[in-house]
Design a protein around this motif. Structure first.
Motif, PDB file in Angstrom:
ATOM      1  N   ALA A 175       0.782  -1.230  -0.069  1.00  0.00           N
ATOM      2  CA  ALA A 175       0.179  -0.048   0.170  1.00  0.00           C
ATOM      3  C   ALA A 175       0.952   1.350   0.123  1.00  0.00           C
ATOM      4  CB  ALA A 175      -1.007  -0.095   1.073  1.00  0.00           C
ATOM      5  N   VAL A 176       0.293   2.513  -0.287  1.00  0.00           N
ATOM      6  CA  VAL A 176       0.884   3.536  -0.460  1.00  0.00           C
ATOM      7  C   VAL A 176       0.209   4.734   0.158  1.00  0.00           C
ATOM      8  CG1 VAL A 176       1.945   5.511  -1.865  1.00  0.00           C
ATOM      9  CG2 VAL A 176       2.205   3.030  -2.636  1.00  0.00           C
ATOM     10  N   PHE A 177       0.830   5.568   0.983  1.00  0.00           N
ATOM     11  CA  PHE A 177       0.306   6.793   1.673  1.00  0.00           C
ATOM     12  C   PHE A 177       0.886   7.851   1.200  1.00  0.00           C
ATOM     13  CE2 PHE A 177      -0.068  10.144   4.663  1.00  0.00           C
ATOM     14  CZ  PHE A 177      -1.152  10.312   5.072  1.00  0.00           C
ATOM     15  N   LEU A 178       0.260   8.894   0.429  1.00  0.00           N
ATOM     16  CA  LEU A 178       0.484  10.220   0.089  1.00  0.00           C
ATOM     17  C   LEU A 178       0.461  11.354   1.032  1.00  0.00           C
ATOM     18  CD1 LEU A 178      -0.515   9.725  -3.640  1.00  0.00           C
ATOM     19  CD2 LEU A 178       1.481   9.250  -2.786  1.00  0.00           C
ATOM     20  N   GLY A 179       1.561  11.920   1.501  1.00  0.00           N
ATOM     21  CA  GLY A 179       1.538  13.126   2.360  1.00  0.00           C
ATOM     22  C   GLY A 179       2.156  14.117   1.613  1.00  0.00           C
ATOM     23  N   LEU A 180       1.790  14.778   0.665  1.00  0.00           N
ATOM     24  CA  LEU A 180       2.739  15.274  -0.479  1.00  0.00           C
ATOM     25  C   LEU A 180       2.808  16.749   0.156  1.00  0.00           C
ATOM     26  CD1 LEU A 180       1.564  13.796  -3.594  1.00  0.00           C
ATOM     27  CD2 LEU A 180       3.563  13.170  -2.264  1.00  0.00           C
ATOM     28  N   GLY A 181       1.934  17.428   0.954  1.00  0.00           N
ATOM     29  CA  GLY A 181       1.760  18.649   1.294  1.00  0.00           C
ATOM     30  C   GLY A 181       1.530  19.606  -0.113  1.00  0.00           C
ATOM     31  N   LEU A 182       1.727  21.003   0.291  1.00  0.00           N
ATOM     32  CA  LEU A 182       1.496  21.682  -0.771  1.00  0.00           C
ATOM     33  C   LEU A 182       2.862  22.321  -1.316  1.00  0.00           C
ATOM     34  CD1 LEU A 182      -1.535  23.665   0.759  1.00  0.00           C
ATOM     35  CD2 LEU A 182      -1.592  21.846  -0.817  1.00  0.00           C
ATOM     36  N   ALA A 183       3.354  21.875  -2.380  1.00  0.00           N
ATOM     37  CA  ALA A 183       4.525  22.235  -2.818  1.00  0.00           C
ATOM     38  C   ALA A 183       4.739  23.679  -3.747  1.00  0.00           C
ATOM     39  CB  ALA A 183       5.456  21.270  -3.571  1.00  0.00           C
ATOM     40  N   GLY A 184       3.575  24.156  -4.221  1.00  0.00           N
ATOM     41  CA  GLY A 184       3.516  25.206  -4.943  1.00  0.00           C
ATOM     42  C   GLY A 184       3.103  26.476  -4.124  1.00  0.00           C
ATOM     43  N   VAL A 185       3.702  27.655  -4.712  1.00  0.00           N
ATOM     44  CA  VAL A 185       3.513  28.975  -4.147  1.00  0.00           C
ATOM     45  C   VAL A 185       2.503  29.673  -5.292  1.00  0.00           C
ATOM     46  CG1 VAL A 185       4.393  31.100  -3.458  1.00  0.00           C
ATOM     47  CG2 VAL A 185       5.761  28.886  -2.926  1.00  0.00           C
ATOM     48  N   ASN A 186       1.237  30.365  -4.539  1.00  0.00           N
ATOM     49  CA  ASN A 186       0.515  30.964  -5.595  1.00  0.00           C
ATOM     50  C   ASN A 186       1.418  32.279  -5.615  1.00  0.00           C
ATOM     51  OD1 ASN A 186      -1.321  28.978  -4.792  1.00  0.00           O
ATOM     52  ND2 ASN A 186      -2.577  30.234  -3.236  1.00  0.00           N
ATOM     53  N   ALA A 187       0.851  32.605  -7.153  1.00  0.00           N
ATOM     54  CA  ALA A 187       1.447  33.995  -7.744  1.00  0.00           C
ATOM     55  C   ALA A 187       0.607  34.934  -7.403  1.00  0.00           C
ATOM     56  CB  ALA A 187       1.267  33.726  -9.206  1.00  0.00           C
ATOM     57  N   LEU A 188       1.330  36.163  -7.412  1.00  0.00           N
ATOM     58  CA  LEU A 188       0.886  37.500  -7.021  1.00  0.00           C
ATOM     59  C   LEU A 188      -0.363  37.932  -7.844  1.00  0.00           C
ATOM     60  CD1 LEU A 188       3.639  39.783  -5.891  1.00  0.00           C
ATOM     61  CD2 LEU A 188       2.059  38.340  -4.375  1.00  0.00           C
ATOM     62  N   GLY A 189      -0.687  37.508  -9.331  1.00  0.00           N
ATOM     63  CA  GLY A 189      -1.403  37.737 -10.100  1.00  0.00           C
ATOM     64  C   GLY A 189      -0.864  39.149 -10.809  1.00  0.00           C
ATOM     65  N   ILE A 190       0.060  39.482 -10.822  1.00  0.00           N
ATOM     66  CA  ILE A 190       0.669  40.721 -11.404  1.00  0.00           C
ATOM     67  C   ILE A 190       1.916  40.290 -12.053  1.00  0.00           C
ATOM     68  CG2 ILE A 190      -0.679  42.382 -10.054  1.00  0.00           C
ATOM     69  CD1 ILE A 190       2.006  42.822  -8.639  1.00  0.00           C
ATOM     70  N   GLU A 191       2.630  40.997 -12.667  1.00  0.00           N
ATOM     71  CA  GLU A 191       4.012  40.847 -13.028  1.00  0.00           C
ATOM     72  C   GLU A 191       5.062  40.814 -11.955  1.00  0.00           C
ATOM     73  OE1 GLU A 191       7.269  42.563 -16.649  1.00  0.00           O
ATOM     74  OE2 GLU A 191       5.458  43.439 -16.187  1.00  0.00           O
TER      75      GLU A 191
END
Length: 492
Positions: A244-260
């Motif tokens: 069996a496999v358990f995935l505890g991958l968390g949140l690796a992405g960082v949200n963008a500001l939505g501007i340049e």
């Protein structure tokens, strides 16, 4: 804790950018010690006697891991710290860390019946820390018998991917039941959020690793660091090698500001800043004189306070909505303000300002709420800054589980709302894969809830291994909705 003011040289230019070494050695030692000292034995006894030891205790219901709070507090009052620690760690194997970082003011302490009769609830978090610290210190010294022993080996092997709170709790629960666990993590150290994502002053004395050492002492857990899903191994390979496999991958992405966001010195993600500070000597971490932190969650608070503690003269947290919408707790916000952080509301990023490759400030658009929607008012303002930290949340990176699996189920792991969909026990659409923690849809992004996810998944995996349902090839049906009880508190 009092912030030590930065020691600037007289010829330092306001545009010189972030630099390290703004304080003397005593300043760093003072600012990055334990923010909230533990209770003394006498204080712990006095505080424990304030508990009513309720039979139908609302504080237990408010704890995501269901710790029997009246029992452990009563044992502290009886000077039975080992018994208190057992009551805590039986329900929450990371009870020491949770005692330090849980928003107890909106969980168990908010539910304390003392609130009905006086202003101050029982300090459950500090009492929990008192008991767990005593046990961990005893174990580190090699005295006292272990609280838990491993069951006879079952010969079954489970891969746990991600050594954050969910993965650690799952690994410990499976190992206690006699299964062999391989614990894989992409980072050089185990711990996930506990090691890389929390303010240094919350986990002083390398506590995260001390707790992990205790957790691994159960036996049957093989750690493998610097191993990343999708780079060093695949989910298919794990399913071929493990039961069996358990995935505890968390949140690796960082949200963008939505501007340049041009590549400017001094513009960075708050999570990277916090992680660098956790893994470095504070005197070596560069900090600006004027720092702007964009966001209103716990990550924003941790980054803003630590910027002040590193010697920044001005630190401003800017949030797009009003105070009532902040995801950081009131206690955390007050802590930030106590440490000299200015909190500004109703403003969203409009432009990053820079000169000669360095950030010089941020332009913000004033906002308001109209008809339940956030709108810009047309007004703008600018904050000068030589460092800007982005703390507007993180996202799940699902690329490593996107490919269809070769297993008979023949499909990738189902996603719900951008994260991994599971049933109440963490089982995904694949009958041999479970998931928990921040990567799982429907949670509150709390350390303590991630622990509960891992704990429940371990029970579910063990049951499936023993009753034979693990070998089914039928996809598991995942509910599309989220229980309302899981939609209340967010870390940031």
């Amino acid at each position: 804790m009092t912030n030590t003011q930065s020691q600037h040289t007289s010829d330092e230019s306001p545009r010189s950018g972030p630099r390290a070494g703004r304080l003397d050695a005593a300043g760093y030692a003072r600012n990055f010690c334990d923010a909230h000292p533990p209770l003394t034995p006498a204080q712990a006894r006095i505080e424990s006697e304030r508990c009513y030891y309720c039979f139908d205790a609302p504080c237990i219901t408010a704890c995501p891991t269901g710790i029997d709070i009246p029992t452990f507090i009563q044992r502290i009052a009886q000077d039975n710290l080992r018994g208190a620690a057992r009551a805590i760690l039986e329900a929450n194997p990371l009870g020491g860390m949770c005692a330090r970082v849980c928003p107890t003011e909106v969980l168990c302490e908010q539910a304390c019946v003392r609130n009905r009769h006086e202003d101050k609830p029982v300090e459950i978090g500090l009492l929990q820390r008192h008991a767990t610290d005593a046990h961990l210190s005893e174990q580190a010294a090699g005295s006292g018998a272990p609280l838990f022993t491993r069951a006879p080996s079952t010969g079954r092997r489970i891969a746990v991917v991600g050594a954050g709170p969910a993965g650690l709790a799952c690994a410990h629960g499976l190992a206690r039941r006699g299964h062999d666990v391989v614990l894989l993590d992409a980072k050089p150290k185990l711990g996930g959020l506990n090691e890389y994502g929390l303010a240094t002053y919350k986990t002083a004395g390398d506590f995260a690793q001390r707790e992990i050492d205790w957790l691994l002492s159960i036996g049957g857990i093989e750690p493998r660091c610097d191993q990343q899903l999708g780079r060093d191994f695949t989910l298919d390979a794990l399913l071929a090698d493990f039961d069996a496999v358990f995935l505890g991958l968390g949140l690796a992405g960082v949200n963008a500001l939505g501007i340049e966001t041009p590549p400017l010195e001094g513009l960075r993600a708050a999570v990277d800043f916090i992680a660098e500070l956790r893994q470095s000597d504070p005197s070596r971490v560069p900090i600006g004189r004027r720092v702007v932190v964009i966001g209103g969650g716990m990550t924003a608070v941790d980054a803003a306070v630590q910027a002040r503690l590193l010697g920044a003269e001005e630190v401003t947290m800017v949030y797009r909505r009003g105070p009532a919408s902040l995801s950081a707790s009131e206690v955390e916000v007050r802590w930030a303000q106590t440490n000299g952080v200015t909190v500004r509301h109703w403003a969203k990023p409009a432009a990053v300002l820079g000169e000669q490759g360095r950030v010089t400030g941020m332009r913000f658009a004033a906002t308001a709420e109209q008809g339940g929607r956030l709108v810009e008012t047309g007004e703008t303002f600018t904050l000068a800054a030589d460092m800007v930290l982005q703390a507007i949340g993180q996202s799940f990176v699902g690329d490593p589980i996107e490919e269809p699996l070769d297993a008979p189920v023949g499909a990738s792991i189902a996603r719900v709302g951008g994260r991994i969909g599971t049933d109440d026990d963490g089982r995904t659409s694949h009958p041999r894969v479970w998931a928990g923690g921040d990567c799982r849809h429907g949670g509150r992004d709390l350390t303590v809830e991630a622990v509960e996810h891992g704990k429940r998944a371990a029970v579910s995996i063990d049951a499936a291994l023993r009753d034979g349902t693990l070998q089914t090839t039928a996809p598991v049906t995942i509910p599309a909705s989220t229980p309302a009880s899981l939609q209340e508190v967010h870390r940031g």
